[in-house]
Scaffold this motif. Structure first.
Motif, PDB file in Angstrom:
ATOM      1  N   UNK A 142     -25.718 -38.434 -18.968  1.00  0.00           N
ATOM      2  CA  UNK A 142     -24.634 -39.270 -19.238  1.00  0.00           C
ATOM      3  C   UNK A 142     -23.240 -38.709 -19.488  1.00  0.00           C
ATOM      4  N   UNK A 143     -22.375 -39.487 -18.963  1.00  0.00           N
ATOM      5  CA  UNK A 143     -20.965 -38.945 -18.767  1.00  0.00           C
ATOM      6  C   UNK A 143     -20.409 -38.499 -20.367  1.00  0.00           C
ATOM      7  N   UNK A 156     -13.203 -37.816 -22.807  1.00  0.00           N
ATOM      8  CA  UNK A 156     -13.800 -38.973 -21.964  1.00  0.00           C
ATOM      9  C   UNK A 156     -12.878 -40.207 -21.928  1.00  0.00           C
ATOM     10  N   UNK A 157     -11.811 -40.370 -22.589  1.00  0.00           N
ATOM     11  CA  UNK A 157     -10.829 -41.439 -22.642  1.00  0.00           C
ATOM     12  C   UNK A 157     -10.151 -41.711 -21.012  1.00  0.00           C
ATOM     13  N   UNK A 158     -10.086 -40.760 -20.602  1.00  0.00           N
ATOM     14  CA  UNK A 158      -9.605 -40.624 -19.207  1.00  0.00           C
ATOM     15  C   UNK A 158     -10.424 -39.765 -18.264  1.00  0.00           C
ATOM     16  N   UNK A 159     -11.299 -40.691 -17.276  1.00  0.00           N
ATOM     17  CA  UNK A 159     -12.185 -40.139 -16.444  1.00  0.00           C
ATOM     18  C   UNK A 159     -11.509 -39.715 -14.953  1.00  0.00           C
ATOM     19  N   UNK A 185     -12.338 -36.133 -14.422  1.00  0.00           N
ATOM     20  CA  UNK A 185     -13.624 -35.903 -13.891  1.00  0.00           C
ATOM     21  C   UNK A 185     -13.980 -36.399 -12.715  1.00  0.00           C
ATOM     22  N   UNK A 186     -13.508 -37.564 -12.155  1.00  0.00           N
ATOM     23  CA  UNK A 186     -13.774 -38.214 -10.845  1.00  0.00           C
ATOM     24  C   UNK A 186     -13.172 -37.182  -9.977  1.00  0.00           C
ATOM     25  N   UNK A 187     -11.929 -36.684 -10.080  1.00  0.00           N
ATOM     26  CA  UNK A 187     -11.394 -35.739  -8.897  1.00  0.00           C
ATOM     27  C   UNK A 187     -12.277 -34.586  -8.835  1.00  0.00           C
ATOM     28  N   UNK A 188     -12.801 -34.024  -9.827  1.00  0.00           N
ATOM     29  CA  UNK A 188     -13.688 -32.823  -9.902  1.00  0.00           C
ATOM     30  C   UNK A 188     -14.804 -33.189  -9.099  1.00  0.00           C
ATOM     31  N   UNK A 243     -20.418 -42.765 -10.556  1.00  0.00           N
ATOM     32  CA  UNK A 243     -20.260 -42.997 -11.931  1.00  0.00           C
ATOM     33  C   UNK A 243     -20.378 -44.485 -12.354  1.00  0.00           C
ATOM     34  N   UNK A 244     -21.486 -44.762 -13.140  1.00  0.00           N
ATOM     35  CA  UNK A 244     -21.769 -46.207 -13.442  1.00  0.00           C
ATOM     36  C   UNK A 244     -22.719 -46.422 -14.638  1.00  0.00           C
TER      37      UNK A 244
END
Length: 276
Positions: free
Chosen positions: A68-69, A80-83, A86-89, A123-124
């Motif tokens: 889970x994210x 978690x308000x700005x993903x 995390x996507x860049x990571x 991420x989905x």
């Protein structure tokens, strides 16, 4: 009895990352996954460790894994308000090459290999679904040489250089010293990116901006206590080494970690302080 079929769908780890105290969550991290030339930010390095811990029990039986994210974010202290970070990571982990060069007992090369840290990441629906290459799964599950990393300790770090130094010193807890490390190797081990490399060719800047602050944070944050020593050729510093011992401020925790590492030890007594 027939062998069960390999699982191919997304698998949640048997041990939930955040359902138990992070102080009980330890990761056996392959030394090749620590000795990474590419610069990983603090978030990227933490995420890599949490994802591996989450997938560890199913590395050999599942093609893909999921977390889970929200759990991933909590384990690394992430908002978690700005993903986007995390996507860049995850993108960085998918293009970061992990290379191993394992030697046999006589010091001859036994196996060389390379792969990316992540084969894929999606991420989905509130989940991060990810996968490793088959060869890497085997390496990560049965590490010939590893460091025992605790997730509760990692969460406290606010510097990527300090966390990288901590990871690289962990396996020398029983030996007491890393041995001498050349400055070029040290820059790579700490993940100093190419654009910064020129600036940090000046040892005084490297020492004042990277080494000393990293040592200070390790000593203030973790179960290790480090002391840096300098090797000089005339007046020029050519290498450093770190004296490693248990931090007396966290002695019970440090002794517990050392006992866990000793109980499952699969590495030689002294690896030396070189990067393959």
């Amino acid at each position: 009895m027939a062998r069960s079929k390999e699982k191919s769908g997304p698998v949640d780890a048997a041990r939930k990352i955040v359902s138990t105290d992070l102080a009980d969550q330890n990761l056996k991290k392959h030394i090749a996954a620590i000795h990474i030339n590419n610069r990983l930010t603090l978030t990227q390095r933490k995420a890599s460790n949490v994802l591996l811990h989450n997938a560890y029990e199913n590395l050999l039986t599942a093609r893909v894994h999921r977390i889970r994210v929200k759990d991933l974010a909590e384990a690394i202290g992430f908002n978690t308000h700005n993903l986007d970070p995390l996507k860049e990571a995850l993108k960085t982990l998918a293009r970061t090459v992990l290379e191993w060069n394992i030697l046999d007992e006589d010091g001859a090369q036994e196996e060389w290999g390379a792969t990316t840290l992540l084969a894929q990441a999606v991420i989905k629906g509130g989940y991060c679904v990810y996968a490793y290459s088959p060869e890497l799964c085997e390496k990560l599950y049965r590490p010939e040489i590893y460091a025992l990393l605790n997730l509760s300790i990692q969460r406290k770090f606010s510097s990527g250089y300090a966390l990288a130094l901590y990871e690289n010193c962990l396996r020398y807890r029983r030996i007491g010293t890393t041995g001498w490390i050349g400055l070029d190797i040290l820059r790579r081990l700490l993940g100093i990116a190419e654009p910064e490399n020129g600036y940090y060719q000046d040892f005084r800047k490297l020492n004042d901006k990277v080494i000393k602050p990293a040592v200070r944070q390790v000593n203030e944050t973790s179960d290790l206590l480090l002391e840096v020593e300098y090797q000089r050729d005339r007046r020029r510093v050519t290498a450093v080494r770190f004296q490693v011992e248990d931090n007396p401020q966290m002695l019970l925790f440090a002794q517990r970690q050392a006992a866990i590492a000793l109980d499952g030890e699969a590495q030689p007594a002294d690896e030396g302080a070189t990067e393959e």
